[in-house]
Design an enzyme around this catalytic site. Sequence first.
Site, PDB file in Angstrom:
ATOM      1  CG  HIS A 188      -2.023  -1.041   1.115  1.00 41.05           C
ATOM      2  ND1 HIS A 188      -3.060  -1.458   2.174  1.00 41.05           N
ATOM      3  CD2 HIS A 188      -2.914  -1.204  -0.141  1.00 41.05           C
ATOM      4  CE1 HIS A 188      -3.899  -1.690   1.281  1.00 41.05           C
ATOM      5  NE2 HIS A 188      -4.054  -1.948   0.708  1.00 41.05           N
ATOM      6  NE  ARG A 293      -6.005  -2.451  -7.601  1.00 41.65           N
ATOM      7  CZ  ARG A 293      -5.350  -1.233  -8.040  1.00 41.65           C
ATOM      8  NH1 ARG A 293      -5.949   0.223  -8.113  1.00 41.65           N
ATOM      9  NH2 ARG A 293      -4.177  -1.788  -8.585  1.00 41.65           N
ATOM     10  NE  ARG A 329      -9.864  -6.858  -9.001  1.00 43.74           N
ATOM     11  CZ  ARG A 329      -8.500  -6.399  -8.792  1.00 43.74           C
ATOM     12  NH1 ARG A 329      -7.495  -7.223  -9.061  1.00 43.74           N
ATOM     13  NH2 ARG A 329      -8.872  -5.562  -7.391  1.00 43.74           N
ATOM     14  CD  GLU A 419      -5.916 -12.613 -10.811  1.00 44.00           C
ATOM     15  OE1 GLU A 419      -5.772 -10.946  -9.827  1.00 44.00           O
ATOM     16  OE2 GLU A 419      -7.094 -12.632 -11.168  1.00 44.00           O
ATOM     17  CG  ASN A 442       1.252  -6.841  -9.139  1.00 43.40           C
ATOM     18  OD1 ASN A 442       1.718  -6.332  -9.454  1.00 43.40           O
ATOM     19  ND2 ASN A 442      -0.060  -5.565  -8.045  1.00 43.40           N
ATOM     20  CG  ASP A 443      -2.694 -12.131  -7.410  1.00 39.48           C
ATOM     21  OD1 ASP A 443      -1.476 -12.379  -5.706  1.00 39.48           O
ATOM     22  OD2 ASP A 443      -3.554 -11.912  -7.215  1.00 39.48           O
ATOM     23  NE  ARG A 453       0.777  -8.413  -4.454  1.00 40.79           N
ATOM     24  CZ  ARG A 453      -0.476  -8.081  -5.298  1.00 40.79           C
ATOM     25  NH1 ARG A 453      -0.906  -9.143  -5.468  1.00 40.79           N
ATOM     26  NH2 ARG A 453      -0.536  -6.679  -5.307  1.00 40.79           N
ATOM     27  CB  CYS A 490      -4.658  -3.929 -15.140  1.00 44.63           C
ATOM     28  SG  CYS A 490      -5.176  -5.838 -14.561  1.00 44.63           S
TER      29      CYS A 490
END
Length: 565
Positions: A188, A293, A329, A419, A442-443, A453, A490
């Site tokens: 974050h 999101r 999403r 993902e 990321n995933d 992660r 994304c």
Amino acid sequence: MNDRLVLHGIGVSAGTASGPVAVVTPAVGIDEFEPASVDADADGRRVRDALDQVAASLRERAGHANSETSKAVLEATAALATDRGLIKGVDKELKKGTGVTKAIHDAVEVYATKLRGLGGYMAERVTDLYDIRDRATARVRNLPEPGVPDLTEPVVLVAHDLAPAETATLDPEMVRGIVTEAGGATSHTAILAAQLGIPAAVQVKGIAEALASAENVELAIDGGVGEVIVAPTASDVAELKERSRRRAAALAGSSGEGATRDGHKVKLLANIGTADDAAKAATYDLEGSGLFRTEFLFLDRDAAPSIEEQTATYTSVLESFGTRRVVVRTLDAGADKPLSFADLGPEENPALGRRGLRLSQAREDLIDAQLIALAQASAAAPAADLWVMAPMVSTVEETTWFADKARAHGLKRVGVMVETPAAAIRAKQLLSLVDFASIGTNDLSQYTMAADRMEGELAHLLSPWQPAVLSMVRATCRGGEATGKPVGVCGEAGGDPLMALVLVGLGVTSLSMAPGKVNAVRAALRLHDLDTCRQMANYAEDAQTATDARNAVLNMADPVLRDLL
């Protein structure tokens, strides 16, 4: 004596800066001389009072937050401070006779271990939890709370780690840069720093030791490559300023549609999390949103948002972007982002459990309400270009289930997130059933490399430059080419100007990122033709290591690109 020292970490927010150091006030820790608790009820009230005060302070900060995303982070942290499970844990420790501050620390550590086990979003909240622990401990001990000191001049902020609650309220005019020893590229704090436009580097090992014996020291930071210079020379500062000047020059002509030098179109889009994010992102020169999101509507609530509330939010987002694309999403929650109103019970390995679409299949009422709201929002904003995709999809059966359900609600553009390696390898089969795919790097990195992660020590494995991850991206794009369906990215990788060239070379047709990164990515694309991007992709995927991959591409790039990193 020249104490100049160059340290390296992970760049998470591009830009250069220099200035005097301001160290975040450290946590006071456990009172080593405190007596054992002999009145658990009275001590419990003291702790609850401290936690209530921490929560109130965080809510007050939320009222002055600089964005809806920051506000949501602060409010979620405030709710965590008064969590009943945490308070019960403290009471349990006090009843054993544990001293007050140690009871707080021990209870928090038990809770933190549980959150780490959940992975994903909940693991990210461990930093929030430790921030609450440290603030409550300081209040119980009547000592200053940890945090950013009062700033009287622009500084480079240094911390072991910086809680999102602190980052969310930073003033970019007073904080020129951020340097932390811990943290991750997708935390974050890293994301908020990028949104605020503050150059930042995390995982800068040795910064505390370097500053321990120095007084009135200055730092220089390059948040693009993660370089930090302690006690920089005049030439170091001049070089950073010159780099910033060159960067501004390189960005000066960045406007309009995304495209390579020879005209190959690549849509450049924004990642958003709230209606306020949408309103702000829509003012940028970009082509829509590649990731909205929606989970911010659902998290930290006792009941699911109503169809009416969801419709109003989605309509607001669509109206902000007018005729530009908005990719929504559907709810990405479940095992790693548990909802109090949708608890599916304990799981042995929640990070690999019923999250995303898997939760939606178990709780069809949630996905049905969301799809109804999206259809109503689309009708209320008829000019909008709405695309809807499901997270955590791995199989043809899951793809068919979601596509049929979404289309039954009248939604015209239906897609899936890629993902998992399963989705990447079988992209041709999945894309034959839907209209598009979007890669969450990321995933995808996490699952491809089997590396959490949120585990800072594994950050090198989570680099999107890992050749294995690039192979997963290529496999997905081949599925898109075979079916004639667009494939976007994304994840955070889409906002890296150098990586953007590789992704386009692999076959990616759109890139979504923090709005502030669009100009640099657009400029990078216009410096290179499609054939060069394809060559870069081949070199990167064939490289032995992630470092080799990045270096190979950097050596092939136009020299001007270095000023955009």
